[in-house]
Design a protein around this motif. Structure first.
Motif, PDB file in Angstrom:
ATOM      1  N   PHE A   1     -13.084  19.146 -43.603  1.00  0.00           N
ATOM      2  CA  PHE A   1     -13.536  20.071 -44.634  1.00  0.00           C
ATOM      3  C   PHE A   1     -13.763  21.513 -44.166  1.00  0.00           C
ATOM      4  N   ARG A   2     -13.531  21.812 -42.897  1.00  0.00           N
ATOM      5  CA  ARG A   2     -13.712  23.188 -42.424  1.00  0.00           C
ATOM      6  C   ARG A   2     -12.545  23.572 -41.523  1.00  0.00           C
ATOM      7  N   LYS A   3     -12.199  24.846 -41.555  1.00  0.00           N
ATOM      8  CA  LYS A   3     -11.081  25.338 -40.737  1.00  0.00           C
ATOM      9  C   LYS A   3     -11.612  25.853 -39.399  1.00  0.00           C
ATOM     10  N   PRO A   4     -10.928  25.516 -38.289  1.00  0.00           N
ATOM     11  CA  PRO A   4     -11.357  26.066 -36.995  1.00  0.00           C
ATOM     12  C   PRO A   4     -10.968  27.538 -36.858  1.00  0.00           C
ATOM     13  N   ARG A   5     -11.855  28.298 -36.234  1.00  0.00           N
ATOM     14  CA  ARG A   5     -11.552  29.723 -36.014  1.00  0.00           C
ATOM     15  C   ARG A   5     -12.286  30.211 -34.760  1.00  0.00           C
ATOM     16  N   PRO A   6     -12.059  29.543 -33.620  1.00  0.00           N
ATOM     17  CA  PRO A   6     -12.783  29.969 -32.405  1.00  0.00           C
ATOM     18  C   PRO A   6     -12.198  31.246 -31.805  1.00  0.00           C
ATOM     19  N   ALA A   7     -13.018  31.938 -31.007  1.00  0.00           N
ATOM     20  CA  ALA A   7     -12.533  33.137 -30.308  1.00  0.00           C
ATOM     21  C   ALA A   7     -11.612  32.721 -29.160  1.00  0.00           C
ATOM     22  N   ALA A   8     -12.015  31.687 -28.448  1.00  0.00           N
ATOM     23  CA  ALA A   8     -11.256  31.217 -27.285  1.00  0.00           C
ATOM     24  C   ALA A   8     -11.796  29.834 -26.900  1.00  0.00           C
TER      25      ALA A   8
ATOM     26  N   GLY B   1     -16.106  27.490 -36.484  1.00  0.00           N
ATOM     27  CA  GLY B   1     -15.492  28.099 -37.662  1.00  0.00           C
ATOM     28  C   GLY B   1     -15.834  29.568 -37.828  1.00  0.00           C
ATOM     29  N   ALA B   2     -16.583  30.122 -36.866  1.00  0.00           N
ATOM     30  CA  ALA B   2     -17.041  31.504 -37.048  1.00  0.00           C
ATOM     31  C   ALA B   2     -16.863  32.338 -35.787  1.00  0.00           C
ATOM     32  N   GLY B   3     -15.727  32.157 -35.140  1.00  0.00           N
ATOM     33  CA  GLY B   3     -15.404  32.984 -33.977  1.00  0.00           C
ATOM     34  C   GLY B   3     -16.195  32.661 -32.716  1.00  0.00           C
ATOM     35  N   GLU B   4     -16.692  31.420 -32.598  1.00  0.00           N
ATOM     36  CA  GLU B   4     -17.465  31.045 -31.406  1.00  0.00           C
ATOM     37  C   GLU B   4     -16.541  30.779 -30.204  1.00  0.00           C
ATOM     38  N   LEU B   5     -17.166  30.630 -29.046  1.00  0.00           N
ATOM     39  CA  LEU B   5     -16.428  30.252 -27.841  1.00  0.00           C
ATOM     40  C   LEU B   5     -16.577  28.739 -27.663  1.00  0.00           C
ATOM     41  N   VAL B   6     -15.454  28.038 -27.612  1.00  0.00           N
ATOM     42  CA  VAL B   6     -15.499  26.576 -27.463  1.00  0.00           C
ATOM     43  C   VAL B   6     -15.556  26.231 -25.981  1.00  0.00           C
TER      44      VAL B   6
END
Ligand code: MLT
Ligand code: ZN
Length: 464
Positions: free
Chosen positions: A37-44, A84-89
């Protein structure tokens, strides 16, 4: 929050030996879990190889106030590993070593990226047993199991992951190493932080090493799949078997869950009779008397009308085949983007609670297919609503979510939990108040502020 290009520049400078990736394919895979239900959007995505690298990385993130999302096998179902909010994984894929086995202590020390099944297999090679088991064990990692206090199918007999962690090393949100309990059996020296980190969903720190307890290999077991006439009957069946034998699992599935798992995995009908519910149970059967006792319980259930048909495994291969009807459900329904609620009440309250839930669901979701399965011997029910093909994921999520307040209010009436084993993550975060009091949540926030003062540890999950 610094821009991602600046973050990467700083990481290259300050953590020069750390593997950093911005490969779009990796961002997509490592930025989410099994939630749809959510799109991934990591910074790196970063891949540390040692405790020192993790500590240094978290230190830098703390200084920059840059959010981190821990990533294990990514088999979670509540969005706990979604960036989903530009975090670092922070992936633990490069920390997969078994560090130590101690035969006297019966303990195994591992890095967080070791896969659950690897732990089970290693234990068996040492003539010992690691009892935590669930369908995703072939890809889930120990660090994630600890972060979510993973349960699964043998909780009834062996408890949760929490019960098998003898020691833990964690890097907290300040970048400092916290060593918990050092594998001790007894330790009365004050607060046991181990139990704060277990089940904290990565919101307090990152697990960087774990010492797991192992136990004796259990005796041989038998598996039965029984056609049960209703939920009250299910509880009677549970009671009969639980009183007479040592149950290692007592699971259930609804008739449509059986239909889906058969379709999804091309499985034959397990028996002739149809029933609204099926019980899948496993009991220790070290000798003929125990097997005979199992058969007597079955006969008794047939006589009193709680069960109308059933099969019992005669070999390990047959036992594995029977388990497929239960363990294969989750995978079989994945193409339907199921909306999941993972609920629990006390075992004795299950029939009345499920009855109430079923009524709610029938009133509010008349056009959706709802199926039930779960660990009924632990009071843990998995409610899965299947998305109609023509509906968008967004519209479906919103329609399902509208009934949550009523479902969770009913759960609160029974003093149950809105998340039995999948965690709160991102998806259930807004509903935490149905299971935990204001005082509880306030104290949780206070604890978080101690270990994670810069709010960089999996922000937005659990506490919002
Ligand atoms: C299960 O019991 O099968 C797992 O918790 C996964 C699921 O609920 O889909
Ligand atoms: Zn489950």
């Amino acid at each position: 929050m610094v821009h991602k290009s600046e973050l990467i520049r700083i990481l290259k400078e300050r953590c020069s030996d750390l593997e950093v990736s911005i490969d779009p394919a990796l961002l997509e895979t490592h930025g989410c879990d099994w939630t749809r239900f959510r799109k991934p959007r990591p910074a790196a995505v970063v891949f540390p190889r040692s405790i020192e690298q993790v500590a240094k990385l978290v230190g830098v993130a703390a200084e920059l106030h840059f959010p981190l999302v821990p990533s294990g096998g990514r088999t979670g179902l509540s969005g706990g590993a979604i960036a989903g909010a530009g975090e670092l994984v922070v992936s633990f894929d490069r920390m997969r070593r078994i560090l130590d086995f101690n035969a006297v202590d019966r303990s195994l020390t591992v890095e967080p990226g070791v896969v659950t099944q690897t732990v089970q297999e290693y234990a068996l090679q040492q003539n010992l047993y690691y009892p935590i088991s669930f369908a995703a064990e072939g890809s889930s990692q120990i660090g994630g199991n600890i972060a979510t206090n993973a349960g699964g199918i043998r909780v009834l007999r062996y408890g949760l992951t929490r019960d098998w962690v003898a020691g833990l090393k964690v890097i907290d949100g300040r970048g400092e190493l916290i060593e918990c309990n050092s594998g001790l059996v007894k330790n009365a020296s004050g607060y046991d932080f181990r139990h704060l980190f277990i089940g904290s969903e990565g919101t307090l720190g990152l697990v960087v090493e774990a010492t797991l307890r192992l136990t004796d290999i259990p005796p041989p077991s038998r598996v039965m799949l029984l056609a049960v006439t209703g939920l009250e009957a299910m509880m009677q069946v549970f009671r009969s078997f639980n009183d007479a034998l040592t149950l290692t699992a007592f699971e259930f599935l609804s008739d449509n869950a059986l239909r889906q798992v058969r379709q999804g995995h091309n499985l034959p009908a397990p028996m002739d009779a149809d029933s609204p519910f099926y019980a899948l149970l496993e009991f220790e059967s070290a000798n003929e008397q125990q097997e005979e006792l199992g058969l007597q319980c079955f006969e008794q259930c047939l006589d009193d009308g709680t069960v109308v048909d059933g099969v019992m495994s005669q070999s390990e291969a047959q036992a594995a085949d029977l388990w497929r009807y239960r363990e294969g459900i989750s995978e079989a329904i994945t193409p339907f983007t199921p909306y999941k609620n993972d609920l629990s009440v006390r075992v004795s309250a299950v029939p009345a609670y499920l009855d109430g839930l079923d009524r709610l669901v029938k009133t509010h979701y008349p056009n959706f297919e709802v199926l039930w399965y779960g660990h009924i011997g632990d009071g843990n029910l998995h409610m899965n609503i299947l998305k109609p093909e023509e509906m968008t994921v967004e519209a479906f999520e919103s329609a399902c979510g509208q009934v949550n307040p009523e479902i969770f209010a009913l759960t609160r009436e029974y003093q149950g939990s809105i998340s039995a084993e999948h965690g709160i993550g991102l998806l259930k975060q807004a509903y935490l108040g149905y299971s935990r009091s204001e005082v509880d949540i306030d104290r949780m926030r206070a604890i978080k502020a101690v270990f994670d003062p810069y709010k960089i540890m999996n922000p937005g999950k659990l506490l919002g």
